[in-house]
Write a protein that holds these residues in place. Structure first.
Motif, PDB file in Angstrom:
ATOM      1  N   GLU A  76       9.998   5.110 -19.548  1.00  0.00           N
ATOM      2  CA  GLU A  76      10.506   5.389 -18.207  1.00  0.00           C
ATOM      3  C   GLU A  76       9.381   5.735 -17.235  1.00  0.00           C
ATOM      4  O   GLU A  76       9.407   5.312 -16.069  1.00  0.00           O
ATOM      5  N   GLN A  77       8.400   6.497 -17.698  1.00  0.00           N
ATOM      6  CA  GLN A  77       7.301   6.871 -16.813  1.00  0.00           C
ATOM      7  C   GLN A  77       6.397   5.678 -16.522  1.00  0.00           C
ATOM      8  O   GLN A  77       5.925   5.498 -15.393  1.00  0.00           O
ATOM      9  N   HIS A  78       6.160   4.852 -17.520  1.00  0.00           N
ATOM     10  CA  HIS A  78       5.367   3.645 -17.293  1.00  0.00           C
ATOM     11  C   HIS A  78       6.074   2.714 -16.308  1.00  0.00           C
ATOM     12  O   HIS A  78       5.423   2.068 -15.472  1.00  0.00           O
ATOM     13  N   ALA A  79       7.416   2.635 -16.389  1.00  0.00           N
ATOM     14  CA  ALA A  79       8.166   1.815 -15.440  1.00  0.00           C
ATOM     15  C   ALA A  79       8.100   2.402 -14.036  1.00  0.00           C
ATOM     16  O   ALA A  79       8.039   1.669 -13.045  1.00  0.00           O
ATOM     17  N   ASP A  80       8.094   3.725 -13.949  1.00  0.00           N
ATOM     18  CA  ASP A  80       7.947   4.358 -12.637  1.00  0.00           C
ATOM     19  C   ASP A  80       6.580   4.031 -12.033  1.00  0.00           C
ATOM     20  O   ASP A  80       6.469   3.801 -10.825  1.00  0.00           O
ATOM     21  N   ASP A  81       5.546   4.002 -12.869  1.00  0.00           N
ATOM     22  CA  ASP A  81       4.222   3.585 -12.389  1.00  0.00           C
ATOM     23  C   ASP A  81       4.298   2.184 -11.773  1.00  0.00           C
ATOM     24  O   ASP A  81       3.754   1.935 -10.681  1.00  0.00           O
ATOM     25  N   ALA A  82       4.960   1.262 -12.495  1.00  0.00           N
ATOM     26  CA  ALA A  82       5.074  -0.111 -11.996  1.00  0.00           C
ATOM     27  C   ALA A  82       5.852  -0.149 -10.683  1.00  0.00           C
ATOM     28  O   ALA A  82       5.498  -0.898  -9.757  1.00  0.00           O
ATOM     29  N   SER A  83       6.898   0.674 -10.576  1.00  0.00           N
ATOM     30  CA  SER A  83       7.682   0.684  -9.340  1.00  0.00           C
ATOM     31  C   SER A  83       6.847   1.177  -8.166  1.00  0.00           C
ATOM     32  O   SER A  83       7.007   0.708  -7.025  1.00  0.00           O
ATOM     33  N   LEU A 108      11.553  -4.594 -18.493  1.00  0.00           N
ATOM     34  CA  LEU A 108      13.007  -4.581 -18.636  1.00  0.00           C
ATOM     35  C   LEU A 108      13.588  -3.267 -18.127  1.00  0.00           C
ATOM     36  O   LEU A 108      14.641  -3.253 -17.474  1.00  0.00           O
ATOM     37  N   HIS A 109      12.918  -2.144 -18.421  1.00  0.00           N
ATOM     38  CA  HIS A 109      13.403  -0.887 -17.876  1.00  0.00           C
ATOM     39  C   HIS A 109      13.289  -0.887 -16.353  1.00  0.00           C
ATOM     40  O   HIS A 109      14.198  -0.398 -15.654  1.00  0.00           O
ATOM     41  N   LEU A 110      12.205  -1.438 -15.839  1.00  0.00           N
ATOM     42  CA  LEU A 110      12.013  -1.531 -14.394  1.00  0.00           C
ATOM     43  C   LEU A 110      13.157  -2.307 -13.743  1.00  0.00           C
ATOM     44  O   LEU A 110      13.673  -1.914 -12.687  1.00  0.00           O
ATOM     45  N   LEU A 111      13.572  -3.399 -14.375  1.00  0.00           N
ATOM     46  CA  LEU A 111      14.669  -4.203 -13.839  1.00  0.00           C
ATOM     47  C   LEU A 111      15.961  -3.391 -13.782  1.00  0.00           C
ATOM     48  O   LEU A 111      16.691  -3.443 -12.784  1.00  0.00           O
ATOM     49  N   THR A 112      16.260  -2.640 -14.832  1.00  0.00           N
ATOM     50  CA  THR A 112      17.502  -1.869 -14.837  1.00  0.00           C
ATOM     51  C   THR A 112      17.433  -0.672 -13.899  1.00  0.00           C
ATOM     52  O   THR A 112      18.452  -0.259 -13.342  1.00  0.00           O
ATOM     53  N   ALA A 113      16.241  -0.113 -13.698  1.00  0.00           N
ATOM     54  CA  ALA A 113      16.094   1.082 -12.862  1.00  0.00           C
ATOM     55  C   ALA A 113      15.977   0.749 -11.384  1.00  0.00           C
ATOM     56  O   ALA A 113      16.434   1.521 -10.535  1.00  0.00           O
ATOM     57  N   CYS A 114      15.349  -0.383 -11.060  1.00  0.00           N
ATOM     58  CA  CYS A 114      15.063  -0.723  -9.659  1.00  0.00           C
ATOM     59  C   CYS A 114      15.421  -2.188  -9.374  1.00  0.00           C
ATOM     60  O   CYS A 114      14.557  -2.960  -8.926  1.00  0.00           O
TER      61      CYS A 114
END
Length: 279
Positions: A76-83, A108-114
């Motif tokens: 989740e934190q790595h996906a937040d970095d990408a966002s 994939l987490h980035l897609l579901t989160a943002c």
């Protein structure tokens, strides 16, 4: 090879080093393993003809240091970095994202989160073992890897991990032949060996224990391309992409080479990536 523009972005607990090439709509490349931004060197210039291509070293790897080197790592934190990179580099328009291996889990987490920030995601062999019907077997593998790491050190643990990734009954000598890298990629691999303890000790156990929101991914599958290596059928990283593609009723796109096709077949990999990004 064109020299990229280099930037640094402060995020919670780390400083990310990122690279930007080209112009046009944003394409964010999320690396897997220990390769960092350099793992996309073989495809970035060609893609930069159509896109503003950005890649980065994920937090904790080589040139993106953690404030606390012992901090636990979460998808989740790595996906937040990408966002945050998306917000910085494409504040007014959704972006495309392409990612490999552990980076594909982040995507994939980035897609579901943002989802509002994402136009299309290409996820190449995300090792989402928790979606598989035999997930318990793979949890046991990861426990063996970590136990070997604690008792015997990095290289024995890496050998256990590599054996677990191969297709059942595969000859290790055959795997070596398939994954042999061109000289430039091999030199890069040597440079990234310093990141292996971090990757194997903290990224692998956390990321491969991650369970995605499969229902939400299915609802967003019209903007998701699930991809796998043409040569890696039956190997563990191949199976989650194949499983999810079947569940969602979408095509599993086969890229040249195996799990490391980005490095072993860069020209062909990049050409197909360009096609599926614009489809």
């Amino acid at each position: 090879m064109t020299s990229p523009a280099i930037g640094h972005l402060r995020v919670d607990g780390a400083t990310l080093r990122y690279e930007v090439r080209g112009k046009g709509p944003l394409l964010l490349l999320i690396p897997g393993g220990t390769g960092g931004a350099a793992s996309f060197d073989g495809v970035a210039d060609a893609l930069a003809a159509d896109y503003t291509v950005a890649s980065y070293d994920p937090r904790g790897l080589s040139r993106s240091p953690l404030d606390d080197p012992e901090a636990p790592q979460r998808v989740e934190q790595h996906a937040d970095d990408a966002s945050r990179l998306l917000e910085l580099l494409s504040p007014d328009a959704p972006a495309r994202v392409a990612a490999c291996s552990s980076g594909a889990i982040v995507a994939l987490h980035l897609l579901t989160a943002c989802p509002e920030r994402i136009e299309r995601v290409v996820a190449h062999e995300p090792p989402l073992v928790e979606v598989l019907p035999d997930a318990a077997e793979h949890r046991a593998l990861l426990a063996r890897v970590q136990d070997t790491f604690r008792r015997e050190g990095l290289m024995p643990a890496a050998a256990v991990f590599a054996a677990g990734m191969r297709r059942p009954g595969a000859d290790p000598a055959d795997a070596k032949a398939v994954t042999e890298l061109p000289p430039q990629a091999a030199a890069r691999a040597e440079r990234t060996m310093a990141d292996m303890p971090y990757f194997l000790g903290r990224i692998v156990p956390s990321f491969m224990a991650y369970t995605p929101d499969v229902d939400r991914l299915e609802a967003l599958s019209d903007r998701l391309v699930l991809a796998a290596g043409a040569d890696s059928q039956g190997e563990l990283p191949y199976r989650p992409a194949a499983f999810l593609a079947e569940r969602f009723g979408v095509e599993l796109v086969h890229f040249p080479g195996g799990h490391t096709g980005l490095s072993t077949h860069p020209a062909e990999f990049g050409e197909l990536l360009r096609k599926v990004l614009s489809a």
